[in-house]
Design an enzyme around this catalytic site. Sequence first.
Site, mmCIF file in Angstrom:
data_model
loop_
_atom_site.group_PDB
_atom_site.id
_atom_site.type_symbol
_atom_site.label_atom_id
_atom_site.label_comp_id
_atom_site.label_asym_id
_atom_site.label_seq_id
_atom_site.Cartn_x
_atom_site.Cartn_y
_atom_site.Cartn_z
ATOM 1 N N HIS A 97 0.804 -1.215 0.000
ATOM 2 C CA HIS A 97 0.000 0.000 0.000
ATOM 3 C C HIS A 97 0.839 1.268 0.000
ATOM 4 O O HIS A 97 0.285 2.368 -0.155
ATOM 5 C CB HIS A 97 -0.972 0.000 1.183
ATOM 6 C CG HIS A 97 -2.331 0.513 0.817
ATOM 7 N ND1 HIS A 97 -3.478 0.185 1.503
ATOM 8 C CD2 HIS A 97 -2.743 1.340 -0.181
ATOM 9 C CE1 HIS A 97 -4.516 0.781 0.949
ATOM 10 N NE2 HIS A 97 -4.102 1.494 -0.066
ATOM 11 N N ASP A 120 -9.876 -0.917 3.754
ATOM 12 C CA ASP A 120 -8.650 -1.476 4.323
ATOM 13 C C ASP A 120 -8.901 -1.938 5.748
ATOM 14 O O ASP A 120 -9.674 -1.309 6.487
ATOM 15 C CB ASP A 120 -7.564 -0.392 4.323
ATOM 16 C CG ASP A 120 -6.142 -0.914 4.478
ATOM 17 O OD1 ASP A 120 -5.966 -2.014 5.029
ATOM 18 O OD2 ASP A 120 -5.206 -0.207 4.068
ATOM 19 N N HIS A 122 -6.598 -1.698 7.844
ATOM 20 C CA HIS A 122 -5.700 -0.829 8.593
ATOM 21 C C HIS A 122 -5.956 0.630 8.246
ATOM 22 O O HIS A 122 -6.498 0.944 7.184
ATOM 23 C CB HIS A 122 -4.245 -1.203 8.280
ATOM 24 C CG HIS A 122 -3.950 -2.655 8.448
ATOM 25 N ND1 HIS A 122 -4.078 -3.564 7.406
ATOM 26 C CD2 HIS A 122 -3.575 -3.364 9.528
ATOM 27 C CE1 HIS A 122 -3.772 -4.778 7.855
ATOM 28 N NE2 HIS A 122 -3.465 -4.688 9.134
ATOM 29 N N ASP A 124 -3.423 3.018 8.120
ATOM 30 C CA ASP A 124 -2.272 3.561 7.383
ATOM 31 C C ASP A 124 -2.077 5.046 7.671
ATOM 32 O O ASP A 124 -1.738 5.835 6.785
ATOM 33 C CB ASP A 124 -2.421 3.317 5.877
ATOM 34 C CG ASP A 124 -2.410 1.829 5.541
ATOM 35 O OD1 ASP A 124 -2.015 1.028 6.407
ATOM 36 O OD2 ASP A 124 -2.794 1.462 4.421
ATOM 37 N N HIS A 137 4.292 1.434 4.402
ATOM 38 C CA HIS A 137 2.926 1.201 3.904
ATOM 39 C C HIS A 137 1.876 1.560 4.956
ATOM 40 O O HIS A 137 0.701 1.772 4.610
ATOM 41 C CB HIS A 137 2.738 -0.237 3.406
ATOM 42 C CG HIS A 137 2.655 -1.291 4.465
ATOM 43 N ND1 HIS A 137 2.032 -2.510 4.260
ATOM 44 C CD2 HIS A 137 3.118 -1.334 5.744
ATOM 45 C CE1 HIS A 137 2.116 -3.247 5.357
ATOM 46 N NE2 HIS A 137 2.768 -2.561 6.262
ATOM 47 N N ASP A 224 -7.534 -2.262 -0.569
ATOM 48 C CA ASP A 224 -6.545 -3.188 -0.017
ATOM 49 C C ASP A 224 -7.242 -4.530 0.166
ATOM 50 O O ASP A 224 -8.268 -4.622 0.860
ATOM 51 C CB ASP A 224 -6.038 -2.657 1.328
ATOM 52 C CG ASP A 224 -4.844 -3.434 1.861
ATOM 53 O OD1 ASP A 224 -4.834 -4.670 1.741
ATOM 54 O OD2 ASP A 224 -3.928 -2.794 2.420
ATOM 55 N N ASP A 226 -6.601 -6.903 1.969
ATOM 56 C CA ASP A 226 -6.723 -7.401 3.339
ATOM 57 C C ASP A 226 -7.949 -6.836 4.042
ATOM 58 O O ASP A 226 -8.231 -7.186 5.185
ATOM 59 C CB ASP A 226 -5.448 -7.168 4.146
ATOM 60 C CG ASP A 226 -5.181 -5.712 4.528
ATOM 61 O OD1 ASP A 226 -6.114 -4.904 4.576
ATOM 62 O OD2 ASP A 226 -4.005 -5.385 4.799
ATOM 63 N N GLU A 269 -1.810 -5.182 -2.252
ATOM 64 C CA GLU A 269 -1.528 -6.206 -1.251
ATOM 65 C C GLU A 269 -1.953 -7.623 -1.647
ATOM 66 O O GLU A 269 -2.229 -8.457 -0.791
ATOM 67 C CB GLU A 269 -2.140 -5.843 0.113
ATOM 68 C CG GLU A 269 -1.632 -4.536 0.704
ATOM 69 C CD GLU A 269 -0.221 -4.611 1.305
ATOM 70 O OE1 GLU A 269 0.365 -5.706 1.312
ATOM 71 O OE2 GLU A 269 0.262 -3.553 1.759
#
Length: 297
Positions: A97, A120, A122, A124, A137, A224, A226, A269
């Site tokens: 990312h 996402d 996360h 970030d 990332h 993303d 994930d 990712e």
Amino acid sequence: MHIRVIGAPIDLGADRRGVDIGPSAIRYAGLHDHLRALGHTVSDFGNIHVPQPESRPIGSPKLKYLDPIVEVSEELANVVTDALKSDQFPLILGGDHSMALGSISGVANVHKNLGIIWVDAHGDFNIEETSPSGNIHGMILAALVGQGNSRLTHIGGWAPKLNPENIVIVGARDLDPGEQELLRKHRVHVYTMSDVDRYGMSNIMSQAIEIAGRQDQPIHLSLDMDSLDPREAPGVGTPVRGGLSYREAHLAMEMVSDCKHMVSMDVVEVNSILDRENATALLAVELILSALGKKIL
């Protein structure tokens, strides 16, 4: 729509290797043929050059691989800007990312009041002082709003690229303590998986699109993989249990498509080393198609 596919096989922003194969895996999953079947024109820029981690020094443990990430981001930003100025839709394939630093900087060169939907697990939104890993990332959104190391914030020679109040994170479920404080301080809109559970994806995405696309401003979608539950997307570098379901992810993409504000998209990712029979790349293609106009009926 004329879509320009741009590969950004960056494997510098995270500790776990393998996402550099992501662009090839997504292409191999039939991306171009499926996009053309939807009626789009597709041209492929190929991959930008990304040095291998083994060929460059890691640098500061608080900002790992800063120098090559800045170099790659500058190149990617120029390629994305060129696509938009040529009336093409940039579809950027990652890579970790950290590549969004370049992709979004390139879009922001053309669209100054840009909204972001960041799907996402996360946030970030770390800076070097809050990051527990030093992996860049996890710092990209913060850098884009002008927070953190100046070499990250000033890609292209200017900052900030984004107004934090135009950013919406969807599907978050793994946020670092310092990152949480920064997200609250800068009033970033964060919809966690708890919010998705409580209110449903349709309501969450309606709000996300209204925020990111307020006053008809353009939207960049950053997906993303994930963000999905690892049962759906096993081939990602930083899996977190309890993510989006298959249909929740498709609904999110379909709703972004319907809003007609999206001007660019990146997908990141996909880690083929950890994948099973290219399942995550195949799913990435399905979600890209939903974001770019594919309907069930």
